[in-house]
Design a protein around this motif. Structure first.
Motif, mmCIF file in Angstrom:
data_model
loop_
_atom_site.group_PDB
_atom_site.id
_atom_site.type_symbol
_atom_site.label_atom_id
_atom_site.label_comp_id
_atom_site.label_asym_id
_atom_site.label_seq_id
_atom_site.Cartn_x
_atom_site.Cartn_y
_atom_site.Cartn_z
ATOM 1 N N GLY A 38 -5.562 0.928 -11.713
ATOM 2 C CA GLY A 38 -5.608 -0.379 -11.058
ATOM 3 C C GLY A 38 -4.239 -0.836 -10.588
ATOM 4 N N TYR A 39 -3.216 -0.427 -11.341
ATOM 5 C CA TYR A 39 -1.856 -0.802 -10.957
ATOM 6 C C TYR A 39 -1.504 -0.241 -9.590
ATOM 7 N N ASN A 40 -1.837 1.023 -9.354
ATOM 8 C CA ASN A 40 -1.536 1.641 -8.059
ATOM 9 C C ASN A 40 -2.369 1.012 -6.945
ATOM 10 N N ALA A 41 -3.636 0.737 -7.233
ATOM 11 C CA ALA A 41 -4.509 0.125 -6.220
ATOM 12 C C ALA A 41 -3.982 -1.248 -5.824
ATOM 13 N N LEU A 42 -3.502 -2.034 -6.811
ATOM 14 C CA LEU A 42 -2.948 -3.360 -6.510
ATOM 15 C C LEU A 42 -1.660 -3.247 -5.710
ATOM 16 N N ALA A 43 -0.827 -2.266 -6.072
ATOM 17 C CA ALA A 43 0.436 -2.080 -5.351
ATOM 18 C C ALA A 43 0.186 -1.685 -3.909
ATOM 19 N N VAL A 44 -0.777 -0.819 -3.694
ATOM 20 C CA VAL A 44 -1.114 -0.398 -2.334
ATOM 21 C C VAL A 44 -1.662 -1.570 -1.525
ATOM 22 N N ALA A 45 -2.559 -2.356 -2.128
ATOM 23 C CA ALA A 45 -3.133 -3.511 -1.427
ATOM 24 C C ALA A 45 -2.048 -4.495 -1.031
ATOM 25 N N ARG A 46 -1.118 -4.732 -1.970
ATOM 26 C CA ARG A 46 -0.040 -5.667 -1.662
ATOM 27 C C ARG A 46 0.854 -5.130 -0.543
ATOM 28 N N ALA A 47 1.105 -3.849 -0.561
ATOM 29 C CA ALA A 47 1.946 -3.234 0.473
ATOM 30 C C ALA A 47 1.282 -3.348 1.849
ATOM 31 N N ARG A 48 0.005 -3.035 1.909
ATOM 32 C CA ARG A 48 -0.712 -3.124 3.183
ATOM 33 C C ARG A 48 -0.767 -4.571 3.662
ATOM 34 N N GLN A 49 -1.017 -5.481 2.731
ATOM 35 C CA GLN A 49 -1.078 -6.903 3.098
ATOM 36 C C GLN A 49 0.284 -7.407 3.574
ATOM 37 N N GLY A 50 1.337 -6.976 2.874
ATOM 38 C CA GLY A 50 2.672 -7.397 3.276
ATOM 39 C C GLY A 50 3.031 -6.922 4.671
ATOM 40 N N MET A 51 2.642 -5.712 4.989
ATOM 41 C CA MET A 51 2.891 -5.189 6.337
ATOM 42 C C MET A 51 2.100 -5.964 7.383
#
Length: 227
Positions: free
Chosen positions: A118-131
């Motif tokens: 879940g940690y990686n999934a959250l990090a990826v979601a945040r990265a995509r959202q930030g972009m």
């Protein structure tokens, strides 16, 4: 017109007045036509010059309106319009960049043994959202830049309009002053002509009176000599 009639016209100043009336009327026509032609030409060229800036001014107005929508100045409907416009203007490579970033993050997480966490999934979601947020902010910055460009173009148009208004105002004032001056001169000339006519008529009457008295005296002398 008989010679006697012409003499009477000159004596009374009628012919001179007719000449002055004609000259005054012509001067009014020349001044009016000249002012109107100049004002029309100047206005046309001013409008033409302002028109050269219109594409940038129009783009600036649309960009400013879209920016206002994007920051909520035009309510919920404006916000919806902003999102629709953003979808048409977003970075066409954004999806690829987001996917590329996610792949790199998944590889790094996999190396650590946590790709499906879940940690990686959250990090990826945040990265995509930030972009996505960054791309939206970049779009807003472009809108602001276009709005500034439009404001500069509108400023040029305002300057042209101000100069045109100043020129037309000065021209109108000069036209009015010249017309007033001509009217004063015409009035003075008319008054002088009437005064000269009266003086000429008086001198003619005096001359005729003297001639009549001389003739009467001569007749009296002739009768005295016959007696």
């Amino acid at each position: 017109m008989s010679a006697f009639g012409g003499f009477i016209d000159k004596l009374t100043g009628k012919s001179q007045q007719q000449d002055m009336d004609k000259a005054y009327g012509q001067s009014k026509d020349y001044l009016t036509n000249g002012y109107q032609d100049a004002a029309t030409q100047y206005t046309n060229y001013a409008n033409k010059a302002a028109g050269y800036y219109e594409p940038w001014a129009a783009s600036g107005r649309r960009a400013q309106s879209a920016y206002d929508d994007s920051i909520g100045l035009n309510g919920a409907e404006g916000g919806k319009n902003a999102l629709t416009m953003y979808q048409n203007a977003r970075n066409p490579y954004l999806d690829w960049e987001q996917n590329h970033a996610q792949t790199a993050m998944d590889r790094a997480a996999n190396a650590r043994g946590g790709v499906n966490t879940g940690y990686n999934a959250l990090a990826v979601a945040r990265a995509r959202q930030g972009m996505g947020y960054q791309d939206y902010a970049n779009w807003q910055n472009r809108l602001q830049g276009a709005g500034q460009m439009g404001m500069q173009a509108a400023g040029q148009q305002a300057g042209i309009a101000q100069n045109a208004g100043q020129w037309l105002g000065d021209a109108r004032m000069g036209y009015g002053q010249q017309m007033a001056g001509n009217a004063i001169n015409y009035g003075n000339a008319t008054a002088a002509n009437k005064t000269n006519s009266v003086n000429a008529s008086s001198k003619t009457c005096v001359g005729r009176s003297k001639s009549a008295r001389i003739k009467t005296n001569a007749n009296q002398v002739a009768r005295w000599l016959r007696n």
